[in-house]
Design a protein around this motif. Structure first.
Motif, mmCIF file in Angstrom:
data_model
loop_
_atom_site.group_PDB
_atom_site.id
_atom_site.type_symbol
_atom_site.label_atom_id
_atom_site.label_comp_id
_atom_site.label_asym_id
_atom_site.label_seq_id
_atom_site.Cartn_x
_atom_site.Cartn_y
_atom_site.Cartn_z
ATOM 1 N N VAL B 48 -101.450 -57.661 67.190
ATOM 2 C CA VAL B 48 -101.965 -57.486 65.799
ATOM 3 C C VAL B 48 -101.905 -56.013 65.432
ATOM 4 O O VAL B 48 -102.523 -55.226 66.008
ATOM 5 C CB VAL B 48 -103.555 -57.774 65.763
ATOM 6 N N PHE B 74 -98.468 -59.435 64.168
ATOM 7 C CA PHE B 74 -99.183 -59.949 63.118
ATOM 8 C C PHE B 74 -99.751 -58.685 62.185
ATOM 9 O O PHE B 74 -100.233 -57.555 62.507
ATOM 10 C CB PHE B 74 -100.494 -60.479 63.646
ATOM 11 N N PHE B 95 -95.627 -61.958 61.236
ATOM 12 C CA PHE B 95 -96.370 -62.921 60.654
ATOM 13 C C PHE B 95 -97.406 -61.911 59.618
ATOM 14 O O PHE B 95 -97.588 -60.803 59.818
ATOM 15 C CB PHE B 95 -97.447 -63.552 61.627
ATOM 16 N N PHE B 97 -100.781 -62.058 57.640
ATOM 17 C CA PHE B 97 -102.110 -63.219 57.547
ATOM 18 C C PHE B 97 -102.382 -63.410 55.843
ATOM 19 O O PHE B 97 -103.074 -64.505 55.828
ATOM 20 C CB PHE B 97 -103.197 -62.303 58.086
ATOM 21 N N ARG B 222 -103.225 -63.468 69.908
ATOM 22 C CA ARG B 222 -103.202 -62.302 69.042
ATOM 23 C C ARG B 222 -104.252 -61.229 69.147
ATOM 24 O O ARG B 222 -105.186 -61.146 68.443
ATOM 25 C CB ARG B 222 -103.485 -62.944 67.556
#
Lengths: 375, 375
Positions: B48, B74, B95, B97, B222
């Motif tokens: 993350v 992330f 990714f 969120f 993650r």
């Protein structure tokens, strides 16, 4: 003053429908300066623009205040002082609170920055530098933080006599509590020690100090938080808001209600029956401190909605049960501004408005609402 | 791993003797990732890097982790996702969120960013966009913050059937409290709903979740805070420190001791007899939160010195009575690092290590201690 607004932004970052954003109301900051100048009476009113003007953007704010007539600016770090010198040009006075060290003497002199000397060591360094302009002297009258100790005054006068010190300053520890005995004690001590350099200008007051009245304002005042909408005193000073901070709703939902259903990290708050929640793209990484968890608030179309559960890094959940029923995804929630008073939000977070401003993060673009040009 | 370090900095700002500074230990962040990957077992371990990698610098950290073998990143906001794509190149998974809105569909698809869809509206938008790669789906299993509600699962399956959803995710509310019944409840619910898309990869765990064991790790983990040195669990995971934060002493003095002599704003703390104080060029504008007032600490040459009085915007005063007697002006004080443990500092400030990291201000240059190149 309120029409003919021109907007500009500080940032290359995309302002998207799902991002937080802020508007900095330069015309209100200028209006607050005029109000504080009136309260300062015959004293000149400088402005404190350290810490990037309390997070709101030092260059833009210094330029707007210079345009309005301000000529004296206070900074803490050397690179803040050089930023302000660049922003406002050669005619303004730029003070440097953290004073002098070996490695900033050259830049301080070449950029015409007035160091606020805080110790005998700094005074000796200034004496040795033999600059073509006087320095300021900060005397600690009871704050016990930074500044020359009282016992060192005689030595200080020997090192830098009359003429080499252009300003004598001190700082009030309890100005926001008018009835605190500390205020009168610091005032008397300041008068006594400042008299050692009778020709120097005297400066004692921040925003709250200005509101203590004419005994305190001397030759030069130094408001900070009052400019930025964050201090008020009943019947004396109520600032206009300097920032509107908003962020969009990413999610609206009615959580399932059952025993042990809770909201957010740590499961700190039970779900209520028939509750409607809204989750916003703003978090403590943006400066909405974790201490606002379960106590802070946002406004949706003028309706106050409490923060429920813990503030997360990038998200805040609100109870929007009482918000208008047509509230929808990407509607923006106000967390600071005309409705969401900064002092009230700060109290909810067990902190001070100062910290809410300086913690505002870099993900929040600052859009500048320009004051009408006077020329 | 610890020799052959190469330093670089993110900042044009002058690092002077009177400024705060930080070192980001990229090799420790990489080591923490390896540790968390081992704990993740057969699951892939993503990272993350939202909120500028918790304030420490997303581009530099993502690049170091990519070099070390990490391939999944992330982010929360669209501009964070595009920053990471630029930092790590086309082969990594990135990714997002906060998912999909009308105004980021084009950039999400063109930059090959996987949106984490959070609502039926977002699912419909993705269906309509007809992208050449699958999205991720976030299901709310009890956090009540962001993610698809359980009651909407059947509709979601109609909108995006098997093949169009590449990942199913949820998020634990109480993973840092292993004994909390919420963990087992969320696990069971997640298994049930994730089975609706049997071919999709499953992801449930942040750093604390990984430490709950193999039942929780599924296909992809993650971690965030564990990378950055901020979470530990006895006998399972102790991260290496990711940052060393220091600032210099600007003033050293023995305050006059008399009745009513106090330290700092609000006169909250009496002066003790024979006390020695040191004032440091660091404050809450730099992220040392006001809640650390009278409770936080710094280390001088390995000796712990308590914060006394309120933390100010640009200054912190320490009781340095027990520091080595040769302590002098411009000596640097450690506030986060090997001695000043971030979890302990966070507890002193009634907050979490996450917030101490994300609040670190822009006046603190980040100097990057590079890991040894593996090639």
């Amino acid at each position: 003053m309120t029409n003919a607004l021109h907007n500009s932004t500080d940032s290359n970052s995309m302002i998207s429908s799902s991002s937080p954003s802020s508007t900095i109301h330069l015309q209100n900051i200028v209006a607050n300066w005029h109000t504080l100048a009136k309260l300062s009476g015959s004293a000149e009113t400088g402005v404190v623009v350290k810490a990037n003007a309390y997070g709101l953007g030092a260059t833009k704010i210094a330029q707007a205040l210079y345009e309005a007539g301000c000529r004296t600016f206070f900074t803490a770090h050397t690179n803040e002082a050089t930023e302000i010198r660049k922003a406002v040009g050669p005619l303004a006075l730029v003070f440097l609170f953290h004073g002098l060290q070996q490695d900033n003497v050259d830049i301080v002199i070449s950029q015409d920055i007035v160091p606020v000397l805080n110790s005998l060591e700094q005074l000796k360094l200034w004496q040795k530098a033999n600059a073509p302009f006087p320095a300021a002297l900060h005397i600690d009258t009871g704050m016990n933080r930074l500044g020359l100790q009282i016992k060192d005054i005689a030595d200080a006068k020997d090192i830098l006599p009359e003429g080499r010190i252009g300003w004598v300053m001190s700082h009030l520890a309890c100005a926001d509590t008018p009835e605190h005995p500390m205020n009168a004690r610091q005032l008397e001590l300041f008068k006594k020690v400042a008299a050692v350099w009778p020709q120097a200008q005297k400066s004692l007051c921040n925003s709250a100090g200005i509101c203590l009245g004419k005994d305190f304002t001397f030759d030069l005042t130094r408001p900070g938080i009052g400019l930025y909408g964050g201090y008020s005193r009943a019947n004396v000073f109520t600032p206009k808001h300097a920032i509107t901070l908003t962020a969009p709703l990413l999610n609206i939902f009615s959580p399932e209600h059952f025993e042990d259903a809770t909201i957010g990290y740590g499961a700190t708050l039970p779900v209520k029956p028939n509750q409607r929640l809204g989750t916003v793209a703003l978090g403590y990484a943006d400066g909405m401190l974790r201490s606002l968890s379960n106590y802070g608030f946002g406004y949706i179309k003028g309706v106050r909605c409490p923060i429920v559960g813990r503030v997360s890094m990038d998200l805040i959940t609100l109870d929007i049960t009482n918000a208008p029923s047509d509230t929808s995804i990407l509607d923006r929630v106000e967390f600071l501004g005309q409705h969401a008073n900064i002092e009230e939000q700060a109290r909810a977070g067990v902190t001070a408005s100062y910290e809410l401003l300086t913690c505002l993060g870099t993900r929040i673009p600052r859009v500048y609402e320009q004051p009408e040009q006077s020329s």
